[in-house]
Structures are given as structure tokens and as C-alpha cells.
Motif scaffolding. Structure first.
Motif, PDB file in Angstrom:
ATOM      1  N   LYS A 249     -19.686  46.672  25.933  1.00  0.00           N
ATOM      2  CA  LYS A 249     -20.860  47.418  25.487  1.00  0.00           C
ATOM      3  C   LYS A 249     -21.728  46.566  24.648  1.00  0.00           C
ATOM      4  O   LYS A 249     -21.136  45.780  23.925  1.00  0.00           O
ATOM      5  CB  LYS A 249     -20.651  48.625  24.753  1.00  0.00           C
ATOM      6  N   LEU A 250     -22.926  46.405  24.963  1.00  0.00           N
ATOM      7  CA  LEU A 250     -23.875  45.178  24.449  1.00  0.00           C
ATOM      8  C   LEU A 250     -24.826  45.965  23.274  1.00  0.00           C
ATOM      9  O   LEU A 250     -25.160  47.489  23.537  1.00  0.00           O
ATOM     10  CB  LEU A 250     -24.799  44.793  25.457  1.00  0.00           C
ATOM     11  N   PRO A 251     -25.376  45.220  22.463  1.00  0.00           N
ATOM     12  CA  PRO A 251     -26.482  45.733  21.552  1.00  0.00           C
ATOM     13  C   PRO A 251     -27.837  45.559  22.536  1.00  0.00           C
ATOM     14  O   PRO A 251     -28.822  44.697  21.896  1.00  0.00           O
ATOM     15  CB  PRO A 251     -26.455  44.715  20.476  1.00  0.00           C
ATOM     16  N   TYR A 302     -34.707  51.792  33.988  1.00  0.00           N
ATOM     17  CA  TYR A 302     -34.101  50.598  34.833  1.00  0.00           C
ATOM     18  C   TYR A 302     -35.282  50.943  35.959  1.00  0.00           C
ATOM     19  O   TYR A 302     -34.890  50.129  37.157  1.00  0.00           O
ATOM     20  CB  TYR A 302     -32.927  51.039  35.364  1.00  0.00           C
ATOM     21  N   MET A 342     -31.088  44.099  19.637  1.00  0.00           N
ATOM     22  CA  MET A 342     -31.398  45.106  18.545  1.00  0.00           C
ATOM     23  C   MET A 342     -32.081  44.262  17.418  1.00  0.00           C
ATOM     24  O   MET A 342     -32.782  45.010  16.506  1.00  0.00           O
ATOM     25  CB  MET A 342     -30.008  45.383  18.063  1.00  0.00           C
TER      26      MET A 342
ATOM     27  N   GLY B  22     -34.829  57.204  20.226  1.00  0.00           N
ATOM     28  CA  GLY B  22     -33.764  56.362  20.777  1.00  0.00           C
ATOM     29  C   GLY B  22     -32.476  57.294  21.053  1.00  0.00           C
ATOM     30  O   GLY B  22     -32.442  58.712  21.128  1.00  0.00           O
ATOM     31  N   ASP B  23     -31.493  56.689  21.539  1.00  0.00           N
ATOM     32  CA  ASP B  23     -30.132  57.483  21.898  1.00  0.00           C
ATOM     33  C   ASP B  23     -29.686  58.348  21.168  1.00  0.00           C
ATOM     34  O   ASP B  23     -29.417  58.188  19.863  1.00  0.00           O
ATOM     35  CB  ASP B  23     -28.926  56.013  22.138  1.00  0.00           C
ATOM     36  N   VAL B  42     -24.866  51.521  14.816  1.00  0.00           N
ATOM     37  CA  VAL B  42     -26.485  51.211  14.731  1.00  0.00           C
ATOM     38  C   VAL B  42     -26.734  50.042  15.738  1.00  0.00           C
ATOM     39  O   VAL B  42     -27.819  50.108  15.930  1.00  0.00           O
ATOM     40  CB  VAL B  42     -26.260  50.409  13.148  1.00  0.00           C
ATOM     41  N   TYR B  43     -25.667  49.315  16.125  1.00  0.00           N
ATOM     42  CA  TYR B  43     -26.300  48.434  17.497  1.00  0.00           C
ATOM     43  C   TYR B  43     -25.765  48.431  18.674  1.00  0.00           C
ATOM     44  O   TYR B  43     -26.642  47.759  19.396  1.00  0.00           O
ATOM     45  CB  TYR B  43     -25.494  46.858  16.527  1.00  0.00           C
ATOM     46  N   VAL B  44     -24.887  49.133  18.841  1.00  0.00           N
ATOM     47  CA  VAL B  44     -24.222  48.965  20.199  1.00  0.00           C
ATOM     48  C   VAL B  44     -25.081  50.399  21.218  1.00  0.00           C
ATOM     49  O   VAL B  44     -24.706  51.410  20.579  1.00  0.00           O
ATOM     50  CB  VAL B  44     -22.787  48.888  20.270  1.00  0.00           C
ATOM     51  N   ARG B  45     -25.225  50.149  22.415  1.00  0.00           N
ATOM     52  CA  ARG B  45     -25.648  51.141  23.050  1.00  0.00           C
ATOM     53  C   ARG B  45     -25.079  51.015  24.617  1.00  0.00           C
ATOM     54  O   ARG B  45     -24.678  50.002  25.150  1.00  0.00           O
ATOM     55  CB  ARG B  45     -27.073  50.783  23.504  1.00  0.00           C
ATOM     56  N   THR B  46     -24.855  52.321  25.110  1.00  0.00           N
ATOM     57  CA  THR B  46     -24.366  52.535  26.600  1.00  0.00           C
ATOM     58  C   THR B  46     -25.257  52.197  27.280  1.00  0.00           C
ATOM     59  O   THR B  46     -25.239  51.636  28.448  1.00  0.00           O
ATOM     60  CB  THR B  46     -23.912  53.903  26.746  1.00  0.00           C
ATOM     61  N   ASN B  47     -26.690  52.330  27.185  1.00  0.00           N
ATOM     62  CA  ASN B  47     -27.665  51.932  28.069  1.00  0.00           C
ATOM     63  C   ASN B  47     -27.556  52.389  29.558  1.00  0.00           C
ATOM     64  O   ASN B  47     -27.612  51.447  30.627  1.00  0.00           O
ATOM     65  CB  ASN B  47     -27.773  50.322  27.834  1.00  0.00           C
ATOM     66  N   PRO B  48     -27.385  53.523  29.673  1.00  0.00           N
ATOM     67  CA  PRO B  48     -26.876  53.860  31.311  1.00  0.00           C
ATOM     68  C   PRO B  48     -28.242  53.852  32.102  1.00  0.00           C
ATOM     69  O   PRO B  48     -29.294  53.939  31.815  1.00  0.00           O
ATOM     70  CB  PRO B  48     -26.645  55.511  30.988  1.00  0.00           C
ATOM     71  N   ARG B  49     -27.634  53.589  33.256  1.00  0.00           N
ATOM     72  CA  ARG B  49     -28.742  53.812  34.328  1.00  0.00           C
ATOM     73  C   ARG B  49     -28.636  54.947  35.031  1.00  0.00           C
ATOM     74  O   ARG B  49     -27.383  55.190  35.837  1.00  0.00           O
ATOM     75  CB  ARG B  49     -28.636  52.414  35.461  1.00  0.00           C
TER      76      ARG B  49
END
Ligand SMILES: Cc1cc2nc3c(=O)[nH]c(=O)nc-3n(C[C@H](O)[C@H](O)[C@H](O)COP(=O)(O)OP(=O)(O)OC[C@H]3O[C@@H](n4cnc5c(N)ncnc54)[C@H](O)[C@@H]3O)c2cc1C
Ligand SMILES: [Zn+2]
Lengths: 416, 92
Positions: A249-251, A302, A342, B22-23, B42-49
Motif C-alpha cells: 500500500k502506498l502513500p 481513475y 502525501m 479524503g478517505d 495519516v499517510y497510507v491509502r488503499t486508493n481503490p479504483r
């Protein structure tokens, strides 16, 4: 074939029928030393420098669409190295220097035009901030000039100097900055990489990352399984999706950024002009169209299309800065998916998986970084060691408390 | 992105009236939680499509925080819930 004045004349005489394709349509081999995911500017530049500078020749670039279908072919082509923070400025200046030699390096006309980028200020606080930024640039050996209002009026007479809310008081100018032809950058690197033996495989989407004993052994693709010694991700707006294939998982949040171009006009805007009251920026392409854009739409996305309200907002900003723009007709608009990090700065680093490398977080500013990103990523992959100018752009910087936040906006990607 | 958001308090309103925070799927760790837990929050996101939950604040309306469920690829908005009601329903 090397391009030269002679080759143009020779090919003209044979009716331009003998030009060769610029790169081979390669089919995947069963195994590569390095596989790069993403045939955008960064993936292609990485492949080029791996083969040319670092002697890693058994390399493939896998691109799910056609080459240049991502952000490399969608951006507004501004290249500059006028950053403030010590974590960024040496990196972008390294990129600027590579730009200045790129056409010779690639034997390809990327149409680098060092027309100057000027960022406007509208109040005393902004003026102070730009003086500080200019001084920070000088400390890294990069020239910056503060242009005061009277001088600016002579340079760029058509701005709305006396706007009631955002009067234009001057600007910070980097003369060496400018624009380059985005497609040509992708094509030039692709041709260069191909000539050094890199396989560029288009219409080949990576769908899974196979791991054995904790390391990557290859990728599943729409063209079958391909094995690799090292895997390098350069998927820009889709970085979270490809990383997820390795449970990483990414920032990063993906956001949409729009751009616009007008009908062609006679030469009228000589510089890249950036508005300080918002994020609006504009330049004129060599075809005559005015190319402009502003901030991201603000919601995660997206989809490579934006919202009409943002389009309206961008136009309003533009007309506030250059009233004459209201008479110009917009021809086209489009959008790209941005890998917003971030802190607004990129990541070029190793990952917790030993032979998996990561390049992402370019936000709306990765085009200018293309040469340096490719060079530093290739350096990292080949030597397993960070290039000195990229040493602040690490994946674990948030955990260590070393965010590189130019805007000072905090971990809120839609504000960078 | 859909141009209209149906605020549970104010009705159908243009999306420009809202600020996006945000999330909303993240759950705030306990104050004593580990550095890793806080870093991820604080910093990591799943960021789903696809489907996602986001905090939107109706800044030009009732000023309530809302949870908007929408699709990041099709841009369809599936539901809009008051933030406090969402928290109660999800036992937060
Ligand atoms: C409208 C707009 C304006 C911009 N303006 C500027 C500017 O003026 N100056 C500037 O410096 N930057 C600008 N940028 C940002 C810049 O374009 C990007 O940061 C940069 O292009 C990103 O790197 P890239 O070229 O490698 O990305 P891309 O070209 O997006 O390359 C990534 C590639 O990965 C491929 N991919 C994704 N997933 C997979 C998969 N699973 N398998 C195989 N392939 C995959 C994609 O198809 C894509 O081709 C702008 C961007 C946009 C959208
Ligand atoms: Zn409301």
C-alpha cells in the motif's frame, strides 16, 4: 538509422517511403533481467539509461496501452527547476541539465524551448516567498531573477496588472526553463532504448505479480507469464493498483488533472506564465495553440476525464490574468490520472520486497522530471543504491518524519 | 464526477459547495497506538479504483461532514450519509 540533415534529404529523394519504424514491435521473451511496468516517459527513460549508462541490456518495458497513452502524452509540457527545498532542487536541476543535452543524447528533436518560466506574485508576502525561493535556487547553483512590475510590463504587456483582488506586482523568472514536445520525449527514449536492445512491448497489461520465497519471480500479463530478475514499477496514476499486486500500500491518491488547448494563434505568448492567485499556467505551442491548465479537480479518480465546473474555474482564472483570453476559442480538453503523494514530492526507492523497485508520486509535475527520474531509477535498479540527487525521495520518509512538502500543505494530496 | 450531491440535510446541491477531505474508510487509532498504526492512518491509502468512501464537508451549506460513497472510475455517487450517523452505524 541516425537522423541528420543528410537523412532528411536522402529520404525526401526516395519519396519518404524508406523511413524505418522508430522501435521494433517486440514479442515478450520468457525471462528478462529487468522488467519495467509502464511505458510512459519514466519507464522508457529508465530502460534507456539502464541499457546505455549502466550496462543492463536484457530489459523489457511493458505498456498496457500504446506507447505514450498515459500522462507523458497528456501533460502541458512545462520543464523547470525552480523548486525550493533541498530535497527537490538538486534533483530537478539534474533533470534540467539532462534536458539541455537530451536532443544530442537521443539524436532526436524533443523541441526543448527554453523560453523562460515566470511565476507571478500579487502581494508583498508572495514577493518575499519568491525571493526566498530564488535564493534557495541560487544556493543550489541555479539562476533565478526577480522581475519587478515595471520591467515585467515591458516583457509581458497584456497581463491584468491592476486587478482589484490580485494586482500583478512582479514575478520570479527562471530563464532556462520552458517547454518540450511531450510525445517526442516518449518516442525519443523509446527509439534510444530499442537501439540498445530493450524490448518495448505495447498492449501488454500486467495483471499480477508472482512471488516465490519472498521475492518477485515474474509477472502475469495479457501476453502470458514473463519472468524477471528485478521488477521496476513506473505506472504513474496506476501505481497503487500495480503495487497492490505485491500487497504493497502506498502513500498515494490518484486524482484527475485537466488541460486545455485553444485554436491556433499567431505568436503572442513568449513565456510560460504561472498565475499566483491560483494555479493557472499558460504557454503557446509551436503550432500556435495556447496550452493551459490549473489545479486538480480535487476528488480521487481513475477516469481520464474531469468535471465541467473545474473547466469553468480554470478559464476564469485565465481571464483574470489575461483578459484578452476571453476572445479565444478552446478547441479541446482532456485529463490524466495523477499519482498524488502525501507531500507533493515523488518516490524513487526500493520496497520491502528485495527485487521490487518503485517510482511514483509524480503529482502534476513529473514530465520535467523524466530524464532525471529515468537516470536515478536506473541507477537504483542497477546498483541497488540511491543516486545522490534522489536521496530525499524515499518511500519511508513519512515514517521517519522527513516529508518533502514544497507547499507546506500536510498529508492532504488534493491540496498539493 | 457527478455535478450534483444530495446532502441529507440540504437536498440536491452543486458539488462546488463541498470541500473534499479524503478517505473515510480509515479508522483513527487510539492515542497510545504504535507509530506504525499512526503512520498508516495519516499517510497510507488503499486508493481503490472503484467504490470508495470519502469525507465531504458541506462548507457552503449546513457545514456538516458527510460520508460520500462513490465510484472513482465511473464517477457514480451511490450514497451520501451524515458523518455522525455513519460513525454510529459503523460503531465508531
Ligand atoms: C493534464 C496534465 C498536465 C501536466 N502538466 C505537466 C507539466 O506541465 N509539467 C510537468 O512536469 N508535468 C506535468 N504533468 C505530469 C506528468 O505528465 C506526469 O507526472 C508524468 O508524465 C508521469 O510519468 P510517466 O510519463 O511515466 O507517466 P505515464 O505516461 O502515465 O506512464 C505510466 C504508464 O503505465 C502504464 N500502466 C499502468 N498500469 C499498467 C499495467 N498494469 N501494466 C502495464 N502498463 C501499465 C500506463 O498505461 C501508462 O502508459 C501533467 C499531467 C497531466 C495529466
Ligand atoms: Zn448540507
Amino acid at each position: 538509422m541516425r537522423y541528420s540533415a543528410f537523412s532528411i534529404v536522402k529520404n525526401a529523394l526516395s519519396g519518404n517511403l524508406k523511413w524505418k519504424p522508430q522501435w521494433r514491435q517486440a514479442e515478450p521473451k520468457s525471462h528478462y533481467d529487468v522488467i519495467i511496468v509502464g511505458g510512459g516517459g519514466h519507464g522508457l527513460a529508465t530502460a534507456y539509461y539502464l541499457a546505455k549508462e549502466f550496462g543492463v541490456k536484457n530489459v523489457a518495458v511493458l505498456e498496457k496501452g500504446y506507447l505514450g497513452s498515459g500522462n507523458v502524452g497528456r501533460n502541458t509540457t512545462i520543464v523547470r527547476s525552480n523548486y525550493m527545498l533541498p530535497g527537490n532542487e538538486p534533483f530537478y536541476e539534474f533533470s534540467m541539465k539532462l534536458w539541455e543535452g537530451l536532443e544530442r543524447e537521443l539524436n532526436y528533436n524533443v523541441m526543448l524551448s527554453q523560453r523562460g518560466v515566470i511565476m507571478l506574485y500579487h502581494n508583498d508576502g508572495q514577493r518575499d516567498a519568491y525571493i526566498r525561493r530564488g535564493n534557495a535556487m541560487w544556493m543550489e547553483g541555479v539562476a533565478a531573477e526577480l522581475i519587478e512590475r515595471d520591467q515585467l510590463k515591458k516583457m509581458i504587456p497584456f497581463l491584468n496588472y491592476d486587478h482589484a483582488r490580485y494586482p500583478i506586482l512582479g514575478g520570479l523568472l527562471q530563464r532556462r526553463a520552458g517547454t518540450a514536445r511531450h510525445d517526442a520525449v516518449a518516442w525519443g527514449y523509446a527509439r534510444g532504448a530499442d537501439r540498445h536492445g530493450v524490448d518495448i512491448i505495447e498492449h501488454c497489461e500486467v495483471t499480477a505479480i508472482r512471488r516465490e520465497n519472498g521475492v518477485v519471480s515474474g509477472v502475469e500479463t495479457t501476453k502470458g507469464f514473463i519472468g524477471c530478475g528485478k521488477l521496476a514499477l513506473a505506472a504513474a496514476g496506476n501505481s497503487s493498483r500495480v503495487s497492490e499486486m505485491a500487497d504493497l500500500k502506498l502513500p498515494i491518491e490518484s486524482h484527475v488533472l485537466q488541460a486545455f488547448v485553444t485554436e491556433g494563434l499567431k505568436p503572442c505568448i513568449d513565456h510560460v506564465i504561472v498565475y499566483g492567485g491560483g494555479h493557472f499556467y499558460i504557454s503557446q505551442s509551436d503550432k500556435g495553440g495556447l496550452v493551459f491548465g490549473a489545479e486538480i479537480d480535487g476528488y480521487t479518480s481513475y477516469a481520464q476525464r474531469g468535471n465541467l465546473a473545474t473547466a469553468e474555474h480554470v478559464m476564469e482564472e485565465g481571464v483574470t490574468m489575461i483578459p484578452g483570453l476571453s476572445r479565444v476559442r478552446v478547441l479541446r480538453s482532456w485529463a490524466g490520472v495523477m499519482d498524488m503523494s502525501m507531500d507533493g514530492s515523488p518516490i524513487i526507492d526500493r520496497t520491502p520486497i528485495d527485487n521490487l523497485y518503485l517510482n511514483c508520486g509524480w503529482c502534476y509535475g513529473g514530465f520535467k522530471a523524466t530524464p532525471a527520474s529515468g537516470y536515478c531509477f536506473a541507477h537504483l535498479i542497477a546498483k541497488n543504491d540511491t543516486h545522490p540527487v534522489a536521496r530525499f525521495l524515499r518511500l519511508d520518509r513519512f515514517a521517519r518524519g522527513y516529508a518533502v512538502d514544497e507547499a507546506g500543505a500536510g498529508p492532504q494530496p488534493n491540496l498539493h | 464526477m457527478a455535478s450534483l450531491i444530495t446532502c441529507p440535510h440540504c437536498g440536491v446541491r452543486p458539488k462546488e459547495e463541498f470541500a473534499i477531505r479524503g478517505d473515510a474508510s480509515l479508522v483513527r487509532p487510539a492515542p497510545t497506538a504504535s507509530d506504525e498504526a499512526w503512520h498508516d492512518y495519516v499517510y497510507v491509502r488503499t486508493n481503490p479504483r472503484g467504490r470508495t468512501l470519502e469525507h465531504w464537508q458541506h462548507v457552503a451549506g449546513c457545514r456538516r461532514f458527510l460520508v460520500v460513497e462513490r465510484d472513482t472510475f465511473t464517477h457514480d455517487v451511490h450514497s451520501v450519509t451524515d458523518g455522525a450517523a455513519f460513525a454510529r452505524e459503523n460503531g465508531r
